[in-house]
Design an enzyme around this catalytic site. Structure first.
Site, mmCIF file in Angstrom:
data_model
loop_
_atom_site.group_PDB
_atom_site.id
_atom_site.type_symbol
_atom_site.label_atom_id
_atom_site.label_comp_id
_atom_site.label_asym_id
_atom_site.label_seq_id
_atom_site.Cartn_x
_atom_site.Cartn_y
_atom_site.Cartn_z
ATOM 1 N N ASP A 161 0.807 -1.217 0.000
ATOM 2 C CA ASP A 161 0.000 0.000 0.000
ATOM 3 C C ASP A 161 0.842 1.271 0.000
ATOM 4 O OD1 ASP A 161 -2.148 -1.739 0.249
ATOM 5 O OD2 ASP A 161 -2.285 -1.492 2.425
ATOM 6 N N LEU A 162 0.215 2.351 -0.431
ATOM 7 C CA LEU A 162 0.849 3.666 -0.430
ATOM 8 C C LEU A 162 1.427 4.004 0.935
ATOM 9 C CD1 LEU A 162 1.347 6.549 -1.668
ATOM 10 C CD2 LEU A 162 -0.975 7.111 -0.905
#
Length: 287
Positions: free
Chosen positions: A130-131
């Protein structure tokens, strides 16, 4: 698209049909790669539309973070604001990278810029994190390496471990979380390493058998112990600087030689300093 929109420029259509999107913003969104016509990414603002075409605009964090201009200089300015990554290992077949939080691992519907795969150049995306998650990723540099690594990930023949801080006193007796994620089977193995603040939080090392989107975050939240500072699944911030999740180990067989490779990444400074400052905790994961 409405019949009366036929013949309009794409930037004019977006400004007219998307609430709160100006024509300037529409051009930036196009420049980022956040617009699709009939399923294909389009960046040409002056493109005219035909009756029956489907236009999709993906608006989110990419547009919010972007320099509000178009062109190479604007996108270069965006790239200059990205947090730095570290190449851990590279050969003719693979590149292993320690990704910082705040850097996308790969293109998204919101855009094809500002991500680690683009910064690395001609690579294949094998998997993602994920970011807001930091840690280890492997990219393939050849078609064959991509096929072999993708097969390894598909049959779960990869060692992936994450360090996480979750809210609450996670029970030591719980060693496996196996609730379905997005309707698909998912298994996460849990090793409790330390209670923090008399049970205010818990340090965990988690090993994935499967790799569903947001698997650790979903499993921990469903168990009642969300990852600290999780913006989506309700984790108490507990003063954390960002999502308290780090991909700390990645092991796999080299796609050409078959040699087993293992890479480890220590907890990043932002999370390590937070743990030391809030609880006086150091090396709680044993990494």
């Amino acid at each position: 698209m409405r019949p009366e929109d036929a013949g309009l420029r794409l930037d004019k259509l977006l400004a007219a049909r998307v609430p709160a999107l100006s024509r300037r913003q529409a051009r930036v969104l196009l420049d980022l790669g956040g617009v699709f016509v009939d399923g294909a990414r389009v960046k040409v603002a002056s493109r005219t539309l035909r009756p029956g075409q489907r236009v999709e605009a993906h608006i989110g964090g990419a547009l919010a973070r972007a320099t509000k201009r178009v062109g190479r200089a604007a996108r270069a300015a965006d790239d200059g604001q990205l947090p730095p990554h570290r190449v851990v290992y590279e050969d003719d077949d693979v590149v292993v990278v320690d990704k910082p939080a705040g850097l996308l691992a790969a293109p998204t519907p919101e855009g094809d810029r500002g991500n680690l795969a683009r910064l690395l150049g001609d690579v294949y995306v094998v998997h993602r994190i994920d970011l807001h998650t930091s840690g280890l990723l492997v990219y393939a540099k050849t078609r064959r390496a991509n096929r072999v690594l993708s097969d390894a990930f598909r049959v779960h023949d990869v060692d992936r471990r994450y360090a996480a801080v979750v809210a609450g006193a996670f029970p030591e007796s719980v060693r496996v979380l196996d609730g379905a994620v997005a309707g698909r089977p998912a298994v996460t193995h849990v090793d409790r390493r330390a209670l923090l603040g008399a049970g205010e939080a818990t340090a965990l090392v988690l090993r994935l058998d499967t790799g569903r989107t947001h698997q650790i975050r979903v499993h921990c939240a469903a168990a009642g112990y969300p990852v600290a500072a999780d913006p989506r699944y309700g984790g108490d911030r507990l003063g954390a600087p960002r999502l308290a999740l780090h991909a700390t180990r990645l092991g796999f067989a080299h796609p050409r030689t078959g040699r087993q490779l293992q890479f480890d990444s220590p907890l990043p400074d932002d999370l390590a300093q937070w743990l030391a400052r809030r609880w006086g905790a150091r090396d709680v994961f044993g990494l």
